[in-house]
Write an enzyme that holds these catalytic residues in place. Structure first.
Site, PDB file in Angstrom:
ATOM      1  N   LYS A 131       0.866  -1.186   0.000  1.00  0.00           N
ATOM      2  CA  LYS A 131       0.000   0.000   0.000  1.00  0.00           C
ATOM      3  C   LYS A 131       0.895   1.225   0.000  1.00  0.00           C
ATOM      4  CE  LYS A 131      -4.457   0.899   0.214  1.00  0.00           C
ATOM      5  NZ  LYS A 131      -5.623   0.054  -0.124  1.00  0.00           N
ATOM      6  N   ASP A 171      -6.999   4.346  -4.468  1.00  0.00           N
ATOM      7  CA  ASP A 171      -7.670   4.198  -3.172  1.00  0.00           C
ATOM      8  C   ASP A 171      -8.285   5.581  -2.939  1.00  0.00           C
ATOM      9  OD1 ASP A 171      -7.647   2.142  -0.684  1.00  0.00           O
ATOM     10  OD2 ASP A 171      -7.516   4.156   0.140  1.00  0.00           O
TER      11      ASP A 171
END
Ligand code: 2IT
Length: 452
Positions: A131, A171
């Protein structure tokens, strides 16, 4: 005795993680939820015991933190912080989104990367977990500022990623526009056209259904959960939070299956639309998102028959099903108690870790259907995996083909949760099921690959 031993093991493990990662509350929260279900499993399966698997899984393989300098429209120099957490590559290249939001820090990205490892494992596709992102705030920035920021971010990140190494996606704060700018800069610097990012536009290697995939997958998962009780979405009332990409996909699919969505929300409060958020109102959500205003209240300006509740969250509205689709820790114990008291039968997490640990424990203790994000929101990254496959074979699949594969993957994840999460009284503990099923594949790969 046995039980006390396990409790002690869990406590000791968490104390060590806490000492090793001070000031990382979100990361600790995600690890706690995982450890409580996986440590007892490890203890009762000798092949996984004594191998320090959890210690290895909670230490990122690599954390990259970098300066992102850029110039705003006034000619001022701005400095943001960029991150990429490469958490685990046991089952495939690191894979996971980029978040651009002022709340982004090491703790938030480590929690997201940790969740991503097991989520990606559950999809059955060959993707490790990672991430990244930045504390950059896209609100109020011009298109050119967004482009310059994305270029500055990629100028550094391109040294650490690649289609066989690490494949980022979107995201919160990173959608099709940002992915386009990031892709352009990667291509320019590396002089190669590859599937290094997912969530790309259709004109340059993106996949049909990727924008809808997270929300659709959530609803497919919710359908499977309801089916275990002989229930279906048709005729049910649903409360949703957020109004971004995930909420949009959820609302579209709930409507397609005959459910009624009563709410959306933003940082400013929630909207209650008693007539249901359907038809052109769903398309309006896209406009709302792209307005850059980030105010749910703007919905009421367009549809004045709806109500706006400033500073509040939608969980006080009675509903059959609640689907938190905004961000972490947006639903606490008090909210959970209200939902259960109002007769909700199902909570499906669409955001990453939207429920606090106390809220989760309440749903489980009340035997309400509850699914953790790493299971129910895995359709987004699963469809990213399908985008990678299409890039590799240099073909594009039809919407029907992608949607059918997505559906199969969500049913598969539900089955995996049942396999590992069914308790003696028949209640399906999806937290336990998802954690253990996700863990097993990663653990097998790590054991096979030795201490690396
Ligand atoms: O949380 C998530 O799974 C995502 N933001 C999507 C990650 C991806 O690589 O598609």
């Amino acid at each position: 005795m046995m039980l006390q031993n396990i409790e002690k093991k869990i406590e000791d493990f968490i104390a060590r993680i806490e000492a090793r990662n001070p000031n990382e509350p979100e990361f600790l929260q995600a690890v706690k939820e995982f450890a409580h279900t996986v440590i007892p499993f490890i203890a009762s399966h000798e092949k996984y015991s004594g191998k320090k698997l959890l210690e290895r899984m909670t230490e990122p393989e690599r954390s990259i933190i970098f300066r992102v300098p850029w110039v705003d429209d006034q000619g001022e120099i701005r400095v943001n912080r960029g991150f990429r957490i490469q958490m685990n590559s046991a089952i495939g290249p690191y894979k996971g989104g980029l978040r651009f939001h002022p709340s982004v820090n090491l703790s938030v990205l480590k929690f997201l990367a940790f969740e991503q490892v097991f989520k990606n494992s559950l999809t059955t596709l060959p993707m490790g977990g990672g991430k990244g992102g930045s504390d950059f705030d896209p609100q109020g920035k011009s298109d050119m500022e967004i482009m310059r920021f994305c270029q500055a971010f990629m100028t550094e990140m391109c040294k650490h990623i690649g289609p066989e190494t690490d494949v980022p996606a979107g995201d919160i704060g990173v959608g099709a526009r940002e992915i386009g700018y990031l892709f352009g800069q990667y291509k320019k610097i590396r002089n190669e056209f590859t599937g290094v990012l997912t969530g790309k536009g259709l004109a340059y290697g993106g996949s049909l259904i990727r924008p809808e995939a997270t929300g659709y997958g959530v609803v497919y998962f919710c359908e499977q959960m309801l089916a275990t009780k002989g229930e279906k979405i048709e005729g049910k009332t649903v409360t949703v939070s957020g109004f971004g990409n995930v909420a949009w996909g959820v609302i579209k699919k709930i409507n397609a299956l005959g459910g009624k969505v009563l709410t959306i929300s933003g940082p400013d409060g929630y909207v209650y639309d008693k007539d249901g958020i359907s038809g052109e109102k769903i398309d309006f959500l896209l406009e709302l998102r792209d307005s850059g205003n980030n105010k749910a209240e703007d919905y009421v300006k367009k549809y004045p028959e709806a109500e706006f509740h400033a500073g509040k969250r939608p969980w006080e509205v009675p509903c059959d099903i609640a689907i938190p689709s905004a961000t972490q820790n947006e639903l606490n114990l008090e909210d959970a108690q209200k939902l259960v008291a109002n007769g909700s039968i199902c909570l499906t997490e669409a955001a990453n870790m939207p429920c606090t640990l106390e809220a989760i424990n309440h749903f489980i203790s009340q035997k309400v259907l509850f699914s953790p994000g790493k299971a129910s929101n895995a359709g987004g990254v699963a469809t990213s995996g399908l985008e990678m496959t299409q890039n590799s074979i240099r073909l594009n699949w039809s919407s029907e083909e992608v949607d059918q594969r997505l559906h199969e993957i969500m049913v598969g994840i539900h089955n995996a949760c049942m396999e590992y999460g069914k308790e003696e009284d028949g209640y399906i503990n999806y937290v336990k099921g998802a954690n253990i099923a996700g863990f097993v594949k990663v653990a097998e790969a790590m054991l096979a690959q030795g201490v690396v």
